[in-house]
Design an enzyme around this catalytic site. Structure first.
Site, PDB file in Angstrom:
ATOM      1  N   GLY A  30       0.810  -1.219   0.000  1.00 49.07           N
ATOM      2  CA  GLY A  30       0.000   0.000   0.000  1.00 49.07           C
ATOM      3  C   GLY A  30       0.839   1.263   0.000  1.00 49.07           C
ATOM      4  N   HIS A  36       4.398   1.640  -7.854  1.00 48.84           N
ATOM      5  CA  HIS A  36       3.400   0.571  -7.727  1.00 48.84           C
ATOM      6  C   HIS A  36       2.439   0.597  -8.923  1.00 48.84           C
ATOM      7  CE1 HIS A  36       4.155   1.586  -3.317  1.00 48.84           C
ATOM      8  NE2 HIS A  36       4.478   0.315  -3.357  1.00 48.84           N
ATOM      9  N   GLN A  60       7.781  -9.702   7.372  1.00 51.27           N
ATOM     10  CA  GLN A  60       8.999  -9.222   6.715  1.00 51.27           C
ATOM     11  C   GLN A  60       9.654  -8.041   7.431  1.00 51.27           C
ATOM     12  OE1 GLN A  60       6.709  -8.403   3.013  1.00 51.27           O
ATOM     13  NE2 GLN A  60       8.102  -6.671   2.776  1.00 51.27           N
ATOM     14  N   GLY A 152       8.906  -4.912  -8.785  1.00 49.80           N
ATOM     15  CA  GLY A 152       9.731  -3.779  -9.207  1.00 49.80           C
ATOM     16  C   GLY A 152      11.220  -4.076  -9.057  1.00 49.80           C
ATOM     17  N   ASP A 155      13.502  -3.309  -5.841  1.00 50.18           N
ATOM     18  CA  ASP A 155      13.936  -4.282  -4.832  1.00 50.18           C
ATOM     19  C   ASP A 155      14.614  -5.431  -5.569  1.00 50.18           C
ATOM     20  OD1 ASP A 155      12.637  -3.121  -2.289  1.00 50.18           O
ATOM     21  OD2 ASP A 155      11.049  -3.057  -3.769  1.00 50.18           O
ATOM     22  N   GLN A 158      15.112  -8.764  -3.867  1.00 55.47           N
ATOM     23  CA  GLN A 158      13.799  -9.404  -3.668  1.00 55.47           C
ATOM     24  C   GLN A 158      13.363 -10.123  -4.954  1.00 55.47           C
ATOM     25  OE1 GLN A 158      10.457  -7.518  -1.476  1.00 55.47           O
ATOM     26  NE2 GLN A 158       9.614  -7.124  -3.480  1.00 55.47           N
TER      27      GLN A 158
END
Ligand code: AMP
Length: 281
Positions: A30, A36, A60, A152, A155, A158
């Site tokens: 969010g 985003h 996390q 994205g 990161d 990630q």
């Protein structure tokens, strides 16, 4: 059209009602910004139905991290998503679990833990972070049963962890990585940027500018080791600044063509994180 669902029961009912339409998944916590929204726009281009999830995943966050103060701005988020929906005939589902149990039921007792690439970079500063990320992403993959999932490049590590998970567990989902969206001065958009004062936002530009300078050096075949060593010894206390093989996140050899420059440091109460992909000729 936009539909907001807040329980697993509602979501499952809706998901079961879908035919063979392709579904795209955009996992978020969010406080949506253009970064985003770029993922959601891509999902809308490529799928009949896009599911954007808004869930601040406690697993996390480390014990001393910002879970409690993480910006929660659901009304604004929904209004931004609605704006996209107005100009499209595609369906958008906003899945906002109303409690943690919608994602992790009471007796949930599993962890998805990816080894190797999680131990370096962010993993050294946020020990259980990637276990939390892979576990929530796995849960969302199971719940949403999407064909495509959008993440994205912001990161970078990630993304590598998720690709490793999909590969290792042979998950039937296509991972799409979207470029970093930056503000006009070059700072990568991040929900955590709002922890910064105006002056700190200017100071934060050191991060993208350093990565950019390093990219130039690499492309000009200059000696970037000296630049990195000098930068690390200057007054910013870097968590890391490294040039790595973009595929493996290991140190590159002289023949590695696809490199990634990764950098992170703390600026007052915000941790800044950025990267640049460099393709050597
Ligand atoms: P978050 O809400 O921070 O968990 O981010 C949700 C998704 O948005 C992740 O896949 C992020 O990598 C991606 N994202 C965050 N910031 C940006 C950005 N500036 N540009 C592109 N994608 C981003």
């Amino acid at each position: 059209m936009i539909k907001i669902l807040s329980t697993r029961f509602e979501f499952d009912q809706y998901r079961n009602s879908l035919g063979h339409d392709s579904v795209g998944l955009v996992p978020t916590m969010g406080n949506l910004h253009e970064g985003h929204l770029s993922l959601l726009k891509q999902s809308m281009l490529e799928n009949m139905v896009s599911v954007i999830t808004i869930f601040v995943n406690p697993k996390q966050f480390g014990p001393s991290e910002d879970f409690d103060r993480y910006p929660r701005t659901l009304e604004e988020d929904i209004s931004k998503i609605s704006q996209l929906a107005i100009h499209s005939d595609k369906e958008i589902i906003v899945f906002v679990p109303k409690s943690i149990q919608e994602i992790y039921p009471e007796n949930f007792n599993s962890v998805i833990s990816i080894k190797g690439i999680t131990q370096k970079l962010e993993g050294r500063f946020r020990p259980d972070h990637f276990d939390g990320v892979s576990t929530v992403v796995y849960r969302l993959f199971v719940i949403v049963a999407a064909k495509n999932a959008y993440f994205g490049q912001k990161d970078f590590q990630q993304c590598a962890v998720i690709k490793q998970m999909v590969n290792d567990l042979e998950l039937k989902i296509n991972i799409v990585i979207m470029p970093i969206i930056r503000n006009s001065e070059g700072l990568a958009l991040s929900s955590r940027n709002q922890y910064l004062s105006e002056d700190e936002r200017i100071e934060a530009l050191t991060l993208p500018r350093t990565l950019q300078a390093l990219e130039l050096l690499i492309l000009e075949e200059g000696n970037y080791d000296t630049f990195v060593a000098k930068t690390l010894s200057e007054n910013i206390k870097w968590d890391y600044l490294e040039v790595l093989n973009a595929e493996t996140l290991n140190l590159p050899d002289p023949f590695t063509k696809k490199l990634v420059i990764v950098g992170a440091y703390r600026l007052m109460s915000a941790r800044l994180l950025d990267n640049r992909l460099v393709h050597k000729l």
